[in-house]
Design a protein around this motif. Structure first.
Motif, short mmCIF file in Angstrom:
data_model
loop_
_atom_site.label_atom_id
_atom_site.label_comp_id
_atom_site.label_asym_id
_atom_site.label_seq_id
_atom_site.Cartn_x
_atom_site.Cartn_y
_atom_site.Cartn_z
N ALA A 49 0.83 -1.21 0.00
CA ALA A 49 0.00 0.00 0.00
C ALA A 49 0.87 1.26 0.00
O ALA A 49 0.55 2.24 -0.69
CB ALA A 49 -0.93 -0.01 1.20
N ALA A 50 1.96 1.23 0.76
CA ALA A 50 2.86 2.39 0.78
C ALA A 50 3.52 2.58 -0.58
O ALA A 50 3.65 3.73 -1.05
CB ALA A 50 3.91 2.21 1.87
N LEU A 51 3.93 1.50 -1.21
CA LEU A 51 4.53 1.62 -2.54
C LEU A 51 3.50 2.03 -3.58
O LEU A 51 3.81 2.77 -4.51
CB LEU A 51 5.17 0.30 -2.95
CG LEU A 51 6.50 -0.04 -2.28
CD1 LEU A 51 6.94 -1.44 -2.67
CD2 LEU A 51 7.56 0.96 -2.62
N ALA A 52 2.26 1.58 -3.44
CA ALA A 52 1.22 1.95 -4.39
C ALA A 52 0.88 3.43 -4.30
O ALA A 52 0.43 4.02 -5.28
CB ALA A 52 -0.03 1.10 -4.16
N ASP A 53 1.10 4.04 -3.13
CA ASP A 53 0.90 5.49 -3.01
C ASP A 53 1.90 6.24 -3.86
O ASP A 53 1.61 7.32 -4.37
CB ASP A 53 1.01 5.93 -1.55
CG ASP A 53 -0.20 5.53 -0.73
OD1 ASP A 53 -1.26 5.23 -1.33
OD2 ASP A 53 -0.09 5.51 0.52
N VAL A 54 3.10 5.70 -4.00
CA VAL A 54 4.11 6.32 -4.86
C VAL A 54 3.75 6.07 -6.32
O VAL A 54 3.63 7.00 -7.10
CB VAL A 54 5.52 5.78 -4.53
CG1 VAL A 54 6.54 6.33 -5.48
CG2 VAL A 54 5.88 6.09 -3.08
N HIS A 55 3.62 4.77 -6.68
CA HIS A 55 3.20 4.40 -8.04
C HIS A 55 2.77 2.94 -8.01
O HIS A 55 3.51 2.09 -7.49
CB HIS A 55 4.34 4.60 -9.03
CG HIS A 55 3.87 4.67 -10.45
ND1 HIS A 55 3.54 3.54 -11.16
CD2 HIS A 55 3.66 5.72 -11.27
CE1 HIS A 55 3.15 3.89 -12.37
NE2 HIS A 55 3.21 5.22 -12.46
N PRO A 56 1.60 2.60 -8.55
CA PRO A 56 1.13 1.21 -8.50
C PRO A 56 2.05 0.21 -9.19
O PRO A 56 2.21 -0.92 -8.72
CB PRO A 56 -0.23 1.27 -9.21
CG PRO A 56 -0.67 2.68 -9.10
CD PRO A 56 0.58 3.51 -9.09
N VAL A 57 2.68 0.61 -10.27
CA VAL A 57 3.59 -0.30 -10.97
C VAL A 57 4.81 -0.61 -10.10
O VAL A 57 5.31 -1.73 -10.09
CB VAL A 57 4.01 0.28 -12.34
CG1 VAL A 57 5.05 -0.60 -13.01
CG2 VAL A 57 2.80 0.47 -13.23
N LEU A 58 5.26 0.37 -9.34
CA LEU A 58 6.38 0.15 -8.41
C LEU A 58 6.03 -0.91 -7.39
O LEU A 58 6.85 -1.78 -7.09
CB LEU A 58 6.74 1.47 -7.72
CG LEU A 58 7.88 1.39 -6.69
CD1 LEU A 58 9.19 1.06 -7.40
CD2 LEU A 58 7.98 2.69 -5.93
N ALA A 59 4.81 -0.90 -6.88
CA ALA A 59 4.38 -1.90 -5.90
C ALA A 59 4.41 -3.30 -6.50
O ALA A 59 4.88 -4.25 -5.87
CB ALA A 59 2.98 -1.56 -5.38
N VAL A 60 3.92 -3.42 -7.72
CA VAL A 60 3.88 -4.73 -8.38
C VAL A 60 5.30 -5.23 -8.65
O VAL A 60 5.63 -6.39 -8.37
CB VAL A 60 3.06 -4.66 -9.69
CG1 VAL A 60 3.19 -5.95 -10.47
CG2 VAL A 60 1.61 -4.35 -9.38
N VAL A 61 6.15 -4.37 -9.17
CA VAL A 61 7.52 -4.77 -9.51
C VAL A 61 8.31 -5.17 -8.27
O VAL A 61 8.99 -6.21 -8.26
CB VAL A 61 8.23 -3.65 -10.31
CG1 VAL A 61 9.72 -3.92 -10.44
CG2 VAL A 61 7.59 -3.47 -11.66
N VAL A 62 8.23 -4.37 -7.22
CA VAL A 62 9.00 -4.68 -6.00
C VAL A 62 8.49 -5.96 -5.36
O VAL A 62 9.30 -6.79 -4.90
CB VAL A 62 8.96 -3.49 -5.01
CG1 VAL A 62 9.51 -3.88 -3.66
CG2 VAL A 62 9.73 -2.32 -5.57
N ASN A 63 7.18 -6.18 -5.33
CA ASN A 63 6.64 -7.43 -4.78
C ASN A 63 7.09 -8.63 -5.61
O ASN A 63 7.44 -9.68 -5.06
CB ASN A 63 5.11 -7.37 -4.72
CG ASN A 63 4.62 -6.85 -3.40
OD1 ASN A 63 4.82 -7.48 -2.38
ND2 ASN A 63 4.00 -5.69 -3.43
N ALA A 64 7.07 -8.52 -6.92
CA ALA A 64 7.50 -9.63 -7.78
C ALA A 64 8.97 -9.94 -7.60
O ALA A 64 9.37 -11.12 -7.54
CB ALA A 64 7.20 -9.29 -9.24
#
Length: 108
Positions: A49-64
């Motif tokens: 959720a914190a990464l998605a506040d910055v950018h949703p694609v960033l959240a997906v990439v970092v989780n992957a």
């Protein structure tokens, strides 16, 4: 001439040579799975959720990348008697955290 081989035991001992001579501690194991899954789900959700506040694609990439990096180690430890419960809890927690992120993302 006898060419028979000894039968393979099932389940396998795994790469670390641990035997399954004692009964499986289901109560303690399921408790560990539930606790680790809850903590992991909270952590994955909060971090995502914190990464998605910055950018949703960033959240997906970092989780992957995080899951891709941890998966080989988890795969090697899957037969260790105590570690297997933690691995199952981690996998369930990551899945629950991702589902929670998807649900909140779809609702927004």
């Amino acid at each position: 001439m006898n060419t028979r081989t000894a039968p393979v035991t099932y389940p396998p001992d795994g790469p670390y040579g641990y035997g399954y001579s004692e009964p499986t501690p289901w109560a303690a194991g399921i408790t560990v799975v539930v606790m680790v899954a809850a903590l992991t789900a909270c952590g994955v959700y909060a971090f995502g959720a914190a990464l998605a506040d910055v950018h949703p694609v960033l959240a997906v990439v970092v989780n992957a990348i995080a899951v891709g990096g941890a998966a080989p180690t988890a795969w090697r430890w899957r037969f260790a008697p105590v570690t297997r419960w933690v691995i199952v809890g981690l996998a369930a927690g990551v899945l629950l955290g991702w589902l929670a992120l998807l649900a909140v993302g779809m609702a927004s």
